[in-house]
Design a protein around this motif. Structure first.
Motif, PDB file in Angstrom:
ATOM      1  N   VAL A 130       1.042  -0.904   0.284  1.00 44.82           N
ATOM      2  CA  VAL A 130      -0.176  -0.422   0.200  1.00 44.82           C
ATOM      3  C   VAL A 130       0.809   1.309  -0.342  1.00 44.82           C
ATOM      4  N   THR A 131       2.568   1.363   0.162  1.00 47.51           N
ATOM      5  CA  THR A 131       3.250   2.143   0.207  1.00 47.51           C
ATOM      6  C   THR A 131       3.226   2.711  -0.724  1.00 47.51           C
ATOM      7  N   PRO A 132       2.943   4.479  -1.094  1.00 46.04           N
ATOM      8  CA  PRO A 132       2.517   4.672  -2.422  1.00 46.04           C
ATOM      9  C   PRO A 132       4.500   5.264  -3.047  1.00 46.04           C
ATOM     10  N   PHE A 133       3.776   4.749  -3.915  1.00 47.41           N
ATOM     11  CA  PHE A 133       5.320   4.711  -4.523  1.00 47.41           C
ATOM     12  C   PHE A 133       5.312   6.700  -5.842  1.00 47.41           C
ATOM     13  N   ASP A 134       5.018   7.537  -5.238  1.00 44.62           N
ATOM     14  CA  ASP A 134       5.078   8.403  -6.018  1.00 44.62           C
ATOM     15  C   ASP A 134       6.204   9.652  -6.059  1.00 44.62           C
ATOM     16  N   PHE A 135       7.116   8.824  -5.928  1.00 45.31           N
ATOM     17  CA  PHE A 135       8.133   9.905  -6.448  1.00 45.31           C
ATOM     18  C   PHE A 135       8.998  10.998  -5.291  1.00 45.31           C
ATOM     19  N   SER A 136       8.213  10.619  -4.073  1.00 43.09           N
ATOM     20  CA  SER A 136       8.649  11.844  -3.024  1.00 43.09           C
ATOM     21  C   SER A 136       9.670  11.356  -1.888  1.00 43.09           C
ATOM     22  N   ASN A 137      10.060  12.066  -1.272  1.00 39.99           N
ATOM     23  CA  ASN A 137      10.851  11.725  -0.169  1.00 39.99           C
ATOM     24  C   ASN A 137      10.231  10.476   0.429  1.00 39.99           C
ATOM     25  N   ALA A 138       9.138  10.638   1.238  1.00 40.19           N
ATOM     26  CA  ALA A 138       8.497   9.576   1.689  1.00 40.19           C
ATOM     27  C   ALA A 138       8.455   8.378   1.747  1.00 40.19           C
ATOM     28  N   SER A 139       8.746   8.494  -0.047  1.00 39.75           N
ATOM     29  CA  SER A 139       8.605   7.176  -1.126  1.00 39.75           C
ATOM     30  C   SER A 139       9.979   6.931  -1.053  1.00 39.75           C
ATOM     31  N   LEU A 140      10.522   7.708  -1.216  1.00 41.45           N
ATOM     32  CA  LEU A 140      12.372   7.148  -0.755  1.00 41.45           C
ATOM     33  C   LEU A 140      12.827   6.448   0.390  1.00 41.45           C
ATOM     34  N   ASP A 141      12.268   6.773   1.197  1.00 37.41           N
ATOM     35  CA  ASP A 141      12.254   6.326   3.089  1.00 37.41           C
ATOM     36  C   ASP A 141      11.528   4.991   2.890  1.00 37.41           C
ATOM     37  N   ALA A 142      10.721   4.908   2.260  1.00 43.36           N
ATOM     38  CA  ALA A 142       9.513   3.686   2.320  1.00 43.36           C
ATOM     39  C   ALA A 142      10.391   2.493   1.913  1.00 43.36           C
ATOM     40  N   LEU A 143      11.084   3.124   0.324  1.00 46.08           N
ATOM     41  CA  LEU A 143      12.297   2.242  -0.281  1.00 46.08           C
ATOM     42  C   LEU A 143      13.204   1.505   0.243  1.00 46.08           C
ATOM     43  N   GLU A 144      14.114   2.356   1.239  1.00 43.66           N
ATOM     44  CA  GLU A 144      15.055   2.398   1.515  1.00 43.66           C
ATOM     45  C   GLU A 144      14.913   1.287   2.779  1.00 43.66           C
ATOM     46  N   ASP A 145      13.460   1.380   3.524  1.00 44.70           N
ATOM     47  CA  ASP A 145      13.117   0.591   4.625  1.00 44.70           C
ATOM     48  C   ASP A 145      12.966  -0.827   3.923  1.00 44.70           C
ATOM     49  N   LEU A 146      12.579  -0.388   2.927  1.00 45.04           N
ATOM     50  CA  LEU A 146      12.290  -2.417   1.998  1.00 45.04           C
ATOM     51  C   LEU A 146      13.985  -2.444   1.420  1.00 45.04           C
ATOM     52  N   VAL A 147      14.582  -2.188   1.297  1.00 42.49           N
ATOM     53  CA  VAL A 147      16.400  -2.277   1.081  1.00 42.49           C
ATOM     54  C   VAL A 147      16.298  -2.750   2.317  1.00 42.49           C
ATOM     55  N   ARG A 148      16.737  -1.926   3.747  1.00 43.52           N
ATOM     56  CA  ARG A 148      17.257  -2.022   4.534  1.00 43.52           C
ATOM     57  C   ARG A 148      16.904  -4.218   5.496  1.00 43.52           C
ATOM     58  N   LYS A 149      15.756  -3.989   4.772  1.00 46.78           N
ATOM     59  CA  LYS A 149      14.934  -5.602   5.236  1.00 46.78           C
ATOM     60  C   LYS A 149      15.496  -6.279   4.942  1.00 46.78           C
TER      61      LYS A 149
END
Length: 174
Positions: free
Chosen positions: A37-56
């Motif tokens: 459900v994370t919106p990948f909308d090219f925002s800083n919040a979506s970059l944070d979400a991507l970073e969390d996914l990578v780190r997990k």
């Protein structure tokens, strides 16, 4: 295959163009599978979400390198690069080796030390060596120490927003 720098257009490499088309057409599916459900909308919040996914998903830089041909990593590479293209007006490129001029196989079967076989982004008129490799951004997220043994605590948003754009990096107190 060696290609003279003056006749090679790094923005028109056939494998790069095919890869970009695949990433663009598969983006919604990748975003749903990667973040739910994370919106990948090219925002800083979506970059944070991507970073969390990578780190997990990964704990070491070598894991990202070994998995560079998976849909998740390639989607993440595209996403980071696309954020930079949209924010800075950069373009996608597939650059030849800086020293030899050799154009490596695009996402080659095996990692060739010293050759970068993944796409990069950079300013339209940038010269050799003036580009950013999103795969290295993913790897940098998992780097614990720099070349001098100093701790590294990078954030994807900070990389994209230009910590590296500052001429005087000593002023940054992070």
């Amino acid at each position: 295959m060696p290609a003279p720098r003056d006749s090679y257009d790094s923005t028109r490499h056939p494998d790069l163009l095919a890869w970009l088309t695949e990433r663009q057409t598969g983006f919604e599916r990748w975003a749903h599978e990667a973040g739910g459900v994370t919106p990948f909308d090219f925002s800083n919040a979506s970059l944070d979400a991507l970073e969390d996914l990578v780190r997990k998903a990964y704990t070491m830089t070598e894991e990202v390198t070994q998995q560079r041909r998976t849909l998740f990593v390639q989607g993440a590479v595209w996403y980071i690069g696309e954020v930079l293209c949209r924010r800075k007006g950069w373009v996608w490129k597939f650059e030849p080796d800086f020293d030899t001029g050799e154009v490596p196989p695009f996402y080659g079967e095996t990692e060739a030390p010293g050759l970068l076989d993944t796409p990069c982004v950079g300013a339209p008129g940038a010269g050799p060596g003036e580009h950013w490799y999103p795969l290295n951004s993913l790897r940098r997220l998992l780097t614990e120490d720099d070349e001098l043994g100093n701790p590294v605590d990078e954030r994807l948003v900070g990389m994209v927003e230009g910590w590296y754009d500052d001429e005087d990096e000593e002023d940054y107190e992070g």
